[in-house]
Design a protein around this motif. Sequence first.
Motif, PDB file in Angstrom:
ATOM      1  N   GLU A  44       0.833  -1.216   0.000  1.00  0.00           N
ATOM      2  CA  GLU A  44       0.000   0.000   0.000  1.00  0.00           C
ATOM      3  C   GLU A  44       0.864   1.261   0.000  1.00  0.00           C
ATOM      4  N   LEU A  45       1.893   1.256   0.855  1.00  0.00           N
ATOM      5  CA  LEU A  45       2.703   2.468   1.001  1.00  0.00           C
ATOM      6  C   LEU A  45       3.591   2.698  -0.220  1.00  0.00           C
ATOM      7  N   ALA A  46       4.098   1.610  -0.798  1.00  0.00           N
ATOM      8  CA  ALA A  46       4.912   1.743  -2.008  1.00  0.00           C
ATOM      9  C   ALA A  46       4.070   2.294  -3.155  1.00  0.00           C
ATOM     10  N   ARG A  47       2.834   1.846  -3.244  1.00  0.00           N
ATOM     11  CA  ARG A  47       1.940   2.364  -4.288  1.00  0.00           C
ATOM     12  C   ARG A  47       1.681   3.857  -4.075  1.00  0.00           C
ATOM     13  N   ASN A  48       1.494   4.267  -2.831  1.00  0.00           N
ATOM     14  CA  ASN A  48       1.312   5.698  -2.555  1.00  0.00           C
ATOM     15  C   ASN A  48       2.548   6.495  -2.968  1.00  0.00           C
ATOM     16  N   THR A  49       3.733   5.949  -2.643  1.00  0.00           N
ATOM     17  CA  THR A  49       4.982   6.619  -3.024  1.00  0.00           C
ATOM     18  C   THR A  49       5.031   6.827  -4.536  1.00  0.00           C
ATOM     19  N   LEU A  50       4.592   5.811  -5.268  1.00  0.00           N
ATOM     20  CA  LEU A  50       4.595   5.890  -6.731  1.00  0.00           C
ATOM     21  C   LEU A  50       3.494   6.815  -7.259  1.00  0.00           C
ATOM     22  N   ASP A  51       2.272   6.583  -6.816  1.00  0.00           N
ATOM     23  CA  ASP A  51       1.118   7.273  -7.415  1.00  0.00           C
ATOM     24  C   ASP A  51       0.993   8.724  -6.952  1.00  0.00           C
ATOM     25  N   TYR A  52       1.240   8.973  -5.670  1.00  0.00           N
ATOM     26  CA  TYR A  52       1.044  10.329  -5.135  1.00  0.00           C
ATOM     27  C   TYR A  52       2.367  11.055  -4.931  1.00  0.00           C
ATOM     28  N   GLY A  53       3.405  10.303  -4.554  1.00  0.00           N
ATOM     29  CA  GLY A  53       4.700  10.935  -4.274  1.00  0.00           C
ATOM     30  C   GLY A  53       5.567  11.095  -5.505  1.00  0.00           C
ATOM     31  N   LYS A  54       5.079  10.643  -6.660  1.00  0.00           N
ATOM     32  CA  LYS A  54       5.811  10.710  -7.936  1.00  0.00           C
ATOM     33  C   LYS A  54       7.114   9.913  -7.883  1.00  0.00           C
ATOM     34  N   GLY A  55       7.119   8.857  -7.099  1.00  0.00           N
ATOM     35  CA  GLY A  55       8.303   7.997  -7.011  1.00  0.00           C
ATOM     36  C   GLY A  55       9.169   8.366  -5.821  1.00  0.00           C
ATOM     37  N   GLY A  56       9.974   7.393  -5.400  1.00  0.00           N
ATOM     38  CA  GLY A  56      10.833   7.614  -4.239  1.00  0.00           C
ATOM     39  C   GLY A  56      11.536   6.324  -3.918  1.00  0.00           C
ATOM     40  N   GLU A  57      11.707   6.048  -2.616  1.00  0.00           N
ATOM     41  CA  GLU A  57      12.346   4.775  -2.289  1.00  0.00           C
ATOM     42  C   GLU A  57      11.861   4.220  -0.958  1.00  0.00           C
ATOM     43  N   ALA A  58      12.119   2.921  -0.795  1.00  0.00           N
ATOM     44  CA  ALA A  58      11.800   2.229   0.452  1.00  0.00           C
ATOM     45  C   ALA A  58      13.098   1.675   1.016  1.00  0.00           C
ATOM     46  N   ALA A  59      13.364   1.965   2.286  1.00  0.00           N
ATOM     47  CA  ALA A  59      14.530   1.400   2.965  1.00  0.00           C
ATOM     48  C   ALA A  59      14.022   0.395   3.992  1.00  0.00           C
ATOM     49  N   ILE A  60      14.466  -0.845   3.836  1.00  0.00           N
ATOM     50  CA  ILE A  60      13.941  -1.950   4.649  1.00  0.00           C
ATOM     51  C   ILE A  60      15.068  -2.476   5.530  1.00  0.00           C
ATOM     52  N   GLU A  61      14.807  -2.625   6.815  1.00  0.00           N
ATOM     53  CA  GLU A  61      15.860  -3.168   7.669  1.00  0.00           C
ATOM     54  C   GLU A  61      15.299  -4.002   8.816  1.00  0.00           C
ATOM     55  N   ILE A  62      16.154  -4.875   9.310  1.00  0.00           N
ATOM     56  CA  ILE A  62      15.819  -5.630  10.510  1.00  0.00           C
ATOM     57  C   ILE A  62      16.206  -4.776  11.712  1.00  0.00           C
ATOM     58  N   VAL A  63      15.298  -4.701  12.680  1.00  0.00           N
ATOM     59  CA  VAL A  63      15.598  -3.908  13.869  1.00  0.00           C
ATOM     60  C   VAL A  63      15.519  -4.803  15.097  1.00  0.00           C
ATOM     61  N   GLN A  64      16.270  -4.426  16.093  1.00  0.00           N
ATOM     62  CA  GLN A  64      16.308  -5.213  17.323  1.00  0.00           C
ATOM     63  C   GLN A  64      16.136  -4.262  18.491  1.00  0.00           C
ATOM     64  N   ALA A  65      15.202  -4.576  19.388  1.00  0.00           N
ATOM     65  CA  ALA A  65      15.021  -3.767  20.591  1.00  0.00           C
ATOM     66  C   ALA A  65      15.008  -4.736  21.753  1.00  0.00           C
ATOM     67  N   GLY A  66      16.133  -4.817  22.463  1.00  0.00           N
ATOM     68  CA  GLY A  66      16.256  -5.828  23.510  1.00  0.00           C
ATOM     69  C   GLY A  66      16.116  -7.194  22.870  1.00  0.00           C
ATOM     70  N   PRO A  67      15.203  -8.020  23.397  1.00  0.00           N
ATOM     71  CA  PRO A  67      15.044  -9.356  22.845  1.00  0.00           C
ATOM     72  C   PRO A  67      14.162  -9.390  21.593  1.00  0.00           C
ATOM     73  N   ARG A  68      13.542  -8.251  21.292  1.00  0.00           N
ATOM     74  CA  ARG A  68      12.570  -8.268  20.186  1.00  0.00           C
ATOM     75  C   ARG A  68      13.219  -7.941  18.855  1.00  0.00           C
ATOM     76  N   ARG A  69      12.777  -8.693  17.828  1.00  0.00           N
ATOM     77  CA  ARG A  69      13.237  -8.435  16.473  1.00  0.00           C
ATOM     78  C   ARG A  69      12.060  -8.000  15.631  1.00  0.00           C
ATOM     79  N   GLY A  70      12.342  -7.222  14.640  1.00  0.00           N
ATOM     80  CA  GLY A  70      11.265  -6.800  13.756  1.00  0.00           C
ATOM     81  C   GLY A  70      11.804  -6.276  12.444  1.00  0.00           C
ATOM     82  N   VAL A  71      10.888  -5.790  11.620  1.00  0.00           N
ATOM     83  CA  VAL A  71      11.256  -5.201  10.335  1.00  0.00           C
ATOM     84  C   VAL A  71      10.737  -3.771  10.310  1.00  0.00           C
ATOM     85  N   ARG A  72      11.608  -2.860   9.926  1.00  0.00           N
ATOM     86  CA  ARG A  72      11.181  -1.463   9.795  1.00  0.00           C
ATOM     87  C   ARG A  72      11.383  -1.032   8.349  1.00  0.00           C
TER      88      ARG A  72
END
Lengths: 131, 132
Positions: A44-72
């Motif tokens: 959804e957000l990538a489509r918004n970047t393309l359709d409304y933001g006239k293009g851009g980029e997505a930076a994807i990373e693994i994040v760690q907060a204490g014992p928790r892991r996630g994707v940002r």
Amino acid sequence: MPRSTVRIQSGEDVVRVRQEVRRIAIEAGLGLVDQTKIVTAASELARNTLDYGKGGEAAIEIVQAGPRRGVRIVFEDNGPGIADIELALKDGYSSGKGMGLGLGGAKRLCNEFAIESAPGQGTRVTVARWK
Amino acid sequence: MDRIPILKLGEALLVTIQVDMHDRLAMALEEDLTTRIVDVAAKGVLIDISALEIVDSFIGRTLANIAMIAKVLDAVTVVVGMRPAVAITLVELGLSLPGVRTALNAERGMAMIRSLLDAEGMAPGEEAEGAA
Ligand SMILES: Nc1ncnc2c1ncn2[C@@H]1O[C@H](COP(=O)(O)OP(=O)(O)O)[C@@H](O)[C@H]1O
Ligand SMILES: [Mg+2]
């Protein structure tokens, strides 16, 4: 920590964002439902970047907060920006021909959600999903 | 541009989406299906999405549009094979698929199309191989 940047200039790039987010979400150890949620939000957000933001980029990373892991993911564009963020977040609101579920839906599908935007300043949307 | 193949199976059209569709591809499918429904006077449309790892608001709307157009053209649409994680995510996204009937798999989807047509009394030729 792995990090990947995808330029968003076409519909095919939106598909590439989905695939990269999936790959990194698996690497982060997210379960299938969590993977599906963040990939759907990213689409959804990538489509918004393309359709409304006239293009851009997505930076994807693994994040760690204490014992928790996630994707940002940070979506960034230099498009026209959003004048009324509250309105843009409303389900059913679209300034284009969309269903108006992208921003609100992405917010529900993620554990973290932030928008920074102003007219003429471009838009940055940050989301994260934790394990 | 690539297109998604549409097969004809009796009075129904069968589409198996096997790729991660970009938006134009989804729009092309909507157009192609509309044309084919008219060309072959299809009574049913079966869309197998078991290979789809996500359904976002664009793909969801495409499925809803296809069902709506098919209905206007007097054909029933059944979407089959939605993965559980996709179904869970769709609800949270806030997307309901009005007018889209779903079934667990292609076999049940075809049976559903047959029984819907039988109920409408619109498939007189189908009884022999059909729903008995
Ligand atoms: N990156 C962006 N740049 C400018 N405007 C945006 C951006 N993302 C979203 N918007 C605005 O927010 C509205 C709502 O977005 P969304 O919820 O995704 O719905 P839709 O994409 O269906 O219009 C859009 O119609 C648009 O006006
Ligand atoms: Mg959107």
